[in-house]
Scaffold this motif. Structure first.
Motif, PDB file in Angstrom:
ATOM      1  N   ASN A  73       8.634  -2.017  -3.566  1.00  0.00           N
ATOM      2  CA  ASN A  73       8.096   0.452  -3.503  1.00  0.00           C
ATOM      3  C   ASN A  73       7.787   0.494  -5.090  1.00  0.00           C
ATOM      4  N   THR A  76       0.964  -1.187  -0.196  1.00  0.00           N
ATOM      5  CA  THR A  76      -0.472   0.023   0.238  1.00  0.00           C
ATOM      6  C   THR A  76       0.858   1.003   0.201  1.00  0.00           C
ATOM      7  N   ASP A  77       0.391   2.208   0.016  1.00  0.00           N
ATOM      8  CA  ASP A  77       0.902   3.317   0.123  1.00  0.00           C
ATOM      9  C   ASP A  77       1.674   3.770   1.550  1.00  0.00           C
ATOM     10  N   GLU A  78       1.778   3.132   2.554  1.00  0.00           N
ATOM     11  CA  GLU A  78       1.927   2.950   3.522  1.00  0.00           C
ATOM     12  C   GLU A  78       3.109   1.588   3.866  1.00  0.00           C
ATOM     13  N   SER A  79       2.946   0.309   3.430  1.00  0.00           N
ATOM     14  CA  SER A  79       3.298  -0.610   4.206  1.00  0.00           C
ATOM     15  C   SER A  79       3.866  -1.426   3.132  1.00  0.00           C
TER      16      SER A  79
END
Length: 424
Positions: A102, A71-74
């Motif tokens: 990423n 995701t955008d965070e993890s």
């Protein structure tokens, strides 16, 4: 090659098998996000994923293959096939910016790296520095509807000499996993909806049972008190009329409670209890009609009996069948027309019918008439019934080995026909 995300170096220790560093690696941290945990569980239920990862290793010659939720965070591992003792397990997380995944997420494009430490794009990237990763191949992983899910990749600490054609196979395998993932999520959604409906129905039935039991005691007290007062000789006509209405209302409430309790028992799978004993249906029908005639003096109830009415049935339950059918006819039949009740003794059974005139039952109602909470559509009918009477009739007759049918036409009105066998 430019990418749309800013990556920052992160201080991490590395496993000895994947890094030139000798600093021992702390345990990978499991994801605490329940949504990500649900995604990990969904991938785990897809049996084909491990086979896909095995194909990736054989296709590339690498020793570590992963399906990751990105995701955008993890970054979270959902499935892994590890021949390097890297130590990664489903549910474990890595710092997002330290992964090649990423890069794939940011570019939304496949990525192939044969020798990361010498590749000008990635020589300073955290992955080769922290994890000792030299070769890496990956494609974005999406659900079938195009919603991004993560990355499917293969990697190794040794350099490789892969060609771009390997990415074509990766894409096909990723499409397979994405399709299976969407199917799994749809099954989960349907299961959750079904469970929610079942829980709602169970709660409703439990509530009905509890409320019905709790209502019985005060209604019994009301009935006994009104009946006691009715026996007083000094009552004037107005007071006696009021007490009569109280007894009639209490009787209707008691019948409603009985239907609710029977409904609850039938729905939890126990069936309705039947206590058979010798009886005469003709005598019972006369008693029921007489009692109901008193409660609806403005209506005309006509009873005809023929043949042998004796047999072994539950008199309370048979009376309940007749009461519910006649009450239904009173509710939905035209006020000016009589209700006809016919009881015929036949060699192997007793046949009962209850007829009322008026417009026919609508076809869409007729199809589910014996289902719970089904009500007629005549004006005012919805205020007088909760739609359990005919369901209870059907359940009682099933318990006796019998049946009930309905015929409803514009010319002949509506008639319920009951078949009550002498032997179950």
């Amino acid at each position: 090659m430019a990418f749309g995300c800013q990556e920052e170096g992160v201080l991490l220790d590395l496993p000895d098998a994947m890094s030139s560093a000798s600093v021992p690696l702390p345990p990978f941290l499991p994801s605490l996000d329940p949504r990500v945990q649900a995604d990990v569980a969904a991938i785990a239920r897809i049996g084909a994923v491990q086979s896909v990862l095995r194909v990736l290793l054989q296709l590339t010659g690498m020793r570590l293959a992963v399906v990751a939720r990105v995701t955008d965070e993890s970054w979270t591992c959902c499935a892994v096939l590890d021949e390097t003792n890297f130590g990664l397990r489903p549910g474990d997380t890595l710092e997002l910016a330290t992964t090649f995944c990423n890069v794939v997420r940011c570019s939304e494009s496949p990525l192939l790296v044969n020798r990361a430490s010498e590749d000008p794009r990635f020589a300073s990237h955290p992955a080769p520095k922290l994890y000792g990763i030299e070769s890496y191949i990956a494609v974005p992983l999406s659900r079938r509807d195009g919603t991004p899910f993560g990355v499917m990749c293969a990697l190794d600490p040794l350099p490789a000499a892969m060609q771009e054609d390997r990415l074509v196979v990766f894409r096909h395998l990723a499409d397979l996993v994405g399709y299976q993932l969407e199917q799994e999520e749809q099954l989960d959604a349907r299961a959750a909806q079904l469970l929610g409906a079942q829980e709602t129905a169970q709660l409703r039935e439990q509530l009905i049972g509890i409320v019905s039991h709790d209502l019985r005691s005060p209604l019994t007290a009301i009935t006994l008190s009104a009946a006691t007062m009715m026996r007083r000789t000094e009552l004037d006509g107005r007071a006696r009329e009021g007490l009569t209405r109280i007894l009639q209302a209490a009787g209707r409430a008691n019948r409603l409670i009985r239907d609710l309790l029977d409904f609850t028992q039938a729905r939890i799978g126990k069936g309705l209890p039947v206590r058979r004993q010798a009886m005469d249906v003709h005598e019972l029908a006369q008693q029921v009609v007489d009692e109901l005639q008193l409660s609806v003096p403005e209506r005309l109830l006509r009873l005809s009996c023929s043949g042998d009415g004796t047999g072994s049935w539950d008199p309370d339950r048979v009376a309940q069948v007749l009461t519910n059918l006649i009450t239904n006819a009173v509710q939905y039949g035209p006020p000016g027309e009589p209700i006809r009740v016919d009881v015929q003794g036949r060699p192997d059974a007793v046949h009962l019918s209850v007829h009322n005139g008026g417009p026919p039952i609508a076809g869409h109602v007729l199809a589910s008439l014996f289902q719970p909470f089904t009500r007629g559509e005549q004006p005012g009918g919805e205020r007088r019934s909760i739609g359990l009477g005919l369901f209870i009739v059907d359940q009682i007759l099933r318990a006796h080995g019998g049946s009930v049918e309905v015929q409803s036409t514009a010319g002949a009105g509506t008639a319920f026909h009951v078949h009550l066998p002498r032997t179950a």
